[in-house]
Design a protein around this motif. Structure first.
Motif, PDB file in Angstrom:
ATOM      1  N   ALA A 179      10.555 -13.089  -2.408  1.00  0.00           N
ATOM      2  CA  ALA A 179       9.863 -14.346  -2.711  1.00  0.00           C
ATOM      3  C   ALA A 179       8.719 -14.618  -1.730  1.00  0.00           C
ATOM      4  O   ALA A 179       7.798 -15.385  -2.039  1.00  0.00           O
ATOM      5  N   LYS A 180       8.780 -14.003  -0.553  1.00  0.00           N
ATOM      6  CA  LYS A 180       7.732 -14.215   0.456  1.00  0.00           C
ATOM      7  C   LYS A 180       6.538 -13.280   0.273  1.00  0.00           C
ATOM      8  O   LYS A 180       5.497 -13.444   0.907  1.00  0.00           O
ATOM      9  N   LEU A 181       6.706 -12.263  -0.563  1.00  0.00           N
ATOM     10  CA  LEU A 181       5.655 -11.257  -0.759  1.00  0.00           C
ATOM     11  C   LEU A 181       4.553 -11.776  -1.681  1.00  0.00           C
ATOM     12  O   LEU A 181       4.830 -12.411  -2.690  1.00  0.00           O
ATOM     13  N   ASP A 182       3.305 -11.480  -1.341  1.00  0.00           N
ATOM     14  CA  ASP A 182       2.221 -11.707  -2.295  1.00  0.00           C
ATOM     15  C   ASP A 182       1.095 -10.700  -2.034  1.00  0.00           C
ATOM     16  O   ASP A 182       1.219  -9.816  -1.195  1.00  0.00           O
ATOM     17  N   ASP A 183      -0.004 -10.845  -2.757  1.00  0.00           N
ATOM     18  CA  ASP A 183      -1.119  -9.890  -2.655  1.00  0.00           C
ATOM     19  C   ASP A 183      -1.645  -9.770  -1.222  1.00  0.00           C
ATOM     20  O   ASP A 183      -2.064  -8.695  -0.791  1.00  0.00           O
ATOM     21  N   TYR A 184      -1.619 -10.886  -0.483  1.00  0.00           N
ATOM     22  CA  TYR A 184      -2.210 -10.896   0.865  1.00  0.00           C
ATOM     23  C   TYR A 184      -1.453  -9.973   1.818  1.00  0.00           C
ATOM     24  O   TYR A 184      -2.051  -9.384   2.728  1.00  0.00           O
ATOM     25  N   ASP A 185      -0.132  -9.853   1.632  1.00  0.00           N
ATOM     26  CA  ASP A 185       0.644  -8.930   2.473  1.00  0.00           C
ATOM     27  C   ASP A 185       0.109  -7.510   2.336  1.00  0.00           C
ATOM     28  O   ASP A 185      -0.042  -6.785   3.323  1.00  0.00           O
ATOM     29  N   VAL A 186      -0.165  -7.119   1.099  1.00  0.00           N
ATOM     30  CA  VAL A 186      -0.602  -5.745   0.813  1.00  0.00           C
ATOM     31  C   VAL A 186      -2.036  -5.523   1.272  1.00  0.00           C
ATOM     32  O   VAL A 186      -2.341  -4.509   1.907  1.00  0.00           O
ATOM     33  N   ILE A 187      -2.915  -6.482   0.969  1.00  0.00           N
ATOM     34  CA  ILE A 187      -4.333  -6.349   1.370  1.00  0.00           C
ATOM     35  C   ILE A 187      -4.463  -6.276   2.892  1.00  0.00           C
ATOM     36  O   ILE A 187      -5.155  -5.413   3.431  1.00  0.00           O
ATOM     37  N   SER A 188      -3.777  -7.184   3.611  1.00  0.00           N
ATOM     38  CA  SER A 188      -3.898  -7.191   5.080  1.00  0.00           C
ATOM     39  C   SER A 188      -3.324  -5.907   5.680  1.00  0.00           C
ATOM     40  O   SER A 188      -3.861  -5.380   6.657  1.00  0.00           O
ATOM     41  N   ALA A 189      -2.236  -5.390   5.073  1.00  0.00           N
ATOM     42  CA  ALA A 189      -1.657  -4.131   5.557  1.00  0.00           C
ATOM     43  C   ALA A 189      -2.661  -2.992   5.392  1.00  0.00           C
ATOM     44  O   ALA A 189      -2.876  -2.201   6.321  1.00  0.00           O
ATOM     45  N   MET A 190      -3.313  -2.935   4.233  1.00  0.00           N
ATOM     46  CA  MET A 190      -4.286  -1.854   3.995  1.00  0.00           C
ATOM     47  C   MET A 190      -5.478  -1.951   4.937  1.00  0.00           C
ATOM     48  O   MET A 190      -6.057  -0.945   5.332  1.00  0.00           O
ATOM     49  N   LYS A 191      -5.853  -3.171   5.312  1.00  0.00           N
ATOM     50  CA  LYS A 191      -6.961  -3.341   6.258  1.00  0.00           C
ATOM     51  C   LYS A 191      -6.604  -2.733   7.610  1.00  0.00           C
ATOM     52  O   LYS A 191      -7.431  -2.128   8.285  1.00  0.00           O
ATOM     53  N   HIS A 192      -5.322  -2.884   7.996  1.00  0.00           N
ATOM     54  CA  HIS A 192      -4.844  -2.244   9.236  1.00  0.00           C
ATOM     55  C   HIS A 192      -4.766  -0.725   9.059  1.00  0.00           C
ATOM     56  O   HIS A 192      -5.154   0.036   9.947  1.00  0.00           O
ATOM     57  N   TRP A 193      -4.254  -0.289   7.920  1.00  0.00           N
ATOM     58  CA  TRP A 193      -3.991   1.138   7.696  1.00  0.00           C
ATOM     59  C   TRP A 193      -5.263   1.979   7.579  1.00  0.00           C
ATOM     60  O   TRP A 193      -5.207   3.198   7.679  1.00  0.00           O
ATOM     61  N   GLN A 194      -6.406   1.315   7.382  1.00  0.00           N
ATOM     62  CA  GLN A 194      -7.673   2.074   7.311  1.00  0.00           C
ATOM     63  C   GLN A 194      -7.904   2.910   8.578  1.00  0.00           C
ATOM     64  O   GLN A 194      -8.512   3.966   8.527  1.00  0.00           O
ATOM     65  N   GLY A 195      -7.402   2.380   9.701  1.00  0.00           N
ATOM     66  CA  GLY A 195      -7.621   3.082  10.970  1.00  0.00           C
ATOM     67  C   GLY A 195      -6.444   3.936  11.406  1.00  0.00           C
ATOM     68  O   GLY A 195      -6.424   4.432  12.536  1.00  0.00           O
ATOM     69  N   HIS A 196      -5.460   4.131  10.544  1.00  0.00           N
ATOM     70  CA  HIS A 196      -4.273   4.913  10.895  1.00  0.00           C
ATOM     71  C   HIS A 196      -4.623   6.397  11.019  1.00  0.00           C
ATOM     72  O   HIS A 196      -5.531   6.891  10.350  1.00  0.00           O
ATOM     73  N   HIS A 197      -3.885   7.099  11.892  1.00  0.00           N
ATOM     74  CA  HIS A 197      -4.197   8.523  12.123  1.00  0.00           C
ATOM     75  C   HIS A 197      -3.840   9.416  10.933  1.00  0.00           C
ATOM     76  O   HIS A 197      -4.336  10.541  10.816  1.00  0.00           O
ATOM     77  N   ASP A 198      -2.976   8.926  10.040  1.00  0.00           N
ATOM     78  CA  ASP A 198      -2.613   9.729   8.870  1.00  0.00           C
ATOM     79  C   ASP A 198      -3.781   9.754   7.882  1.00  0.00           C
ATOM     80  O   ASP A 198      -4.220   8.712   7.392  1.00  0.00           O
ATOM     81  N   PHE A 199      -4.272  10.951   7.579  1.00  0.00           N
ATOM     82  CA  PHE A 199      -5.456  11.111   6.720  1.00  0.00           C
ATOM     83  C   PHE A 199      -5.250  10.499   5.331  1.00  0.00           C
ATOM     84  O   PHE A 199      -6.125   9.813   4.796  1.00  0.00           O
ATOM     85  N   VAL A 200      -4.081  10.726   4.764  1.00  0.00           N
ATOM     86  CA  VAL A 200      -3.809  10.253   3.404  1.00  0.00           C
ATOM     87  C   VAL A 200      -3.793   8.721   3.357  1.00  0.00           C
ATOM     88  O   VAL A 200      -4.486   8.102   2.541  1.00  0.00           O
TER      89      VAL A 200
END
Length: 367
Positions: A239-260
């Motif tokens: 119930a706490k999940l929404d689009d913003y959780d996913v978008i903000s996570a992807m913004k962080h993950w852009q700089g992750h060392h994993d290429f994929v």
């Protein structure tokens, strides 16, 4: 609407708006049927409003795009039922009748059909609403006219003969909205990338990688949630999940060392998506392998990692389903006939046949 806003910038309306709209249409339907002498008690009326108001409450972030990504093979209808049962406990059994209607188990079948059928209040709202917000005029159906033409015979929903052309327009509009909006190739490839972002994030979590994400999203990345272990705690977190959780996570993950993970996240955030081609015939294996080998050679990644960027699939569009309970037309003579037989619109029969198309996605040259 999933990722449709990438194609249609106006498509930012929410499922809450849709739920309220559905309830408004349900009120109109109840008034019309009562005016025509159909018996609907106050208790049944309240249950209809509750069922249609909560029919989509089980949808997670980005709607259908992530229906089986956050959880494993648990549909939004099943999660909606979990919410309704929880609310039923809190409100001392007030939702019992609404749940019965939602599940299609109530003896008065027309009530179940108003909530979930081939001409229900859900479709009557979303086609018109999505058409308005996307600007795709082909989906603009006449909901009010359709509702005015509704009637009930032997506890089954029917449409009076005068409404036959509105039903034809409704079915054609549904077909066109699927091809032009819901199955639009850009929205499709964006949704597939979103699914793969979460899949990769889950893989990294399972190998003890640390990822930045909200507590709610982290819960679903760490745990494999199925129908068997979907508990009260899971529902609270969901119930706490929404689009913003996913978008903000992807913004962080852009700089992750994993290429994929980083590449997929950048594609979605920057709207620099994979190339997609749609064909009428299945994609040839050699064509798929050619693109896989190209990316393996260029980035020195494994075939498994390459499969995140090169993949095939299919999409299907069926505006009307003959095998399930159809849309029945009530003639002035009292005869009841399926819309396909009652209509002189020749292509309605064609609309009842599923049309399947096949797609391949692969990187643009610069990846």
């Amino acid at each position: 609407m999933g990722m449709s806003y990438l194609v249609y910038p106006g498509a930012h309306h929410t499922r809450f708006q849709h739920a309220i709209g559905c309830m408004h249409l349900m009120k109109q339907a109840v008034n019309v049927l009562r005016f025509k002498g159909v018996s609907v008690s106050e208790e049944e009326e309240g249950a209809l409003y509750i069922a249609i108001l909560l029919h989509d409450i089980g949808h997670g972030p980005f709607s259908h795009a992530m229906e089986h990504s956050i959880v494993n093979n648990v549909s939004h209808e099943e999660i909606s039922l979990f919410f309704m049962h929880r609310l039923n406990e809190e409100f001392n059994g007030s939702l019992t009748l609404a749940i019965e209607i939602f599940k299609g188990e109530y003896p008065k079948k027309f009530m179940c059909q108003l909530v979930s059928g081939q001409l229900d209040m859900d479709r009557a709202d979303y086609l018109k609403r999505d058409s308005f917000y996307t600007g795709v005029a082909e989906g603009n159906i006449n909901s009010e006219r359709l509702i005015t033409m509704l009637n009930v015979v032997n506890d089954e929903l029917v449409v009076e003969e005068k409404g036959i052309y509105s039903v034809e327009k409704f079915l054609i509009a549904r077909r066109l909205m699927y091809w032009q909006v819901y199955l639009h190739k850009t929205g499709l490839v964006a949704e597939q990338l979103l699914i793969r972002v979460l899949k990769r994030a889950k893989e990294l979590y399972s190998s003890d990688e640390s990822l930045m994400a909200s507590d709610a999203l982290t819960y679903f990345l760490k745990n494999r949630i199925t129908l068997d272990n979907f508990e009260d705690e899971t529902l609270d977190v969901f119930a706490k999940l929404d689009d913003y959780d996913v978008i903000s996570a992807m913004k962080h993950w852009q700089g992750h060392h994993d290429f994929v993970l980083s590449s997929l996240s950048k594609m979605i955030i920057n709207r620099d998506l994979l190339k997609i081609k749609i064909k009428n015939k299945p994609i040839k294996e050699r064509n798929l392998q050619k693109h896989i080998q190209t990316i393996i050679d260029k980035h020195k990644i494994t075939p498994e990692e390459a499969s995140y960027f090169v993949f095939t699939g299919n999409i299907s569009n069926q505006a009307y389903q003959l095998k399930t309970k159809g849309i029945n037309i009530l003639h002035k003579s009292g005869k009841i006939e399926d819309i396909v037989k009652a209509s002189d619109q020749l292509n309605l029969k064609a609309l009842s046949k599923p049309v399947t198309k096949y797609y391949i996605c692969y990187p643009k040259v610069k990846l």
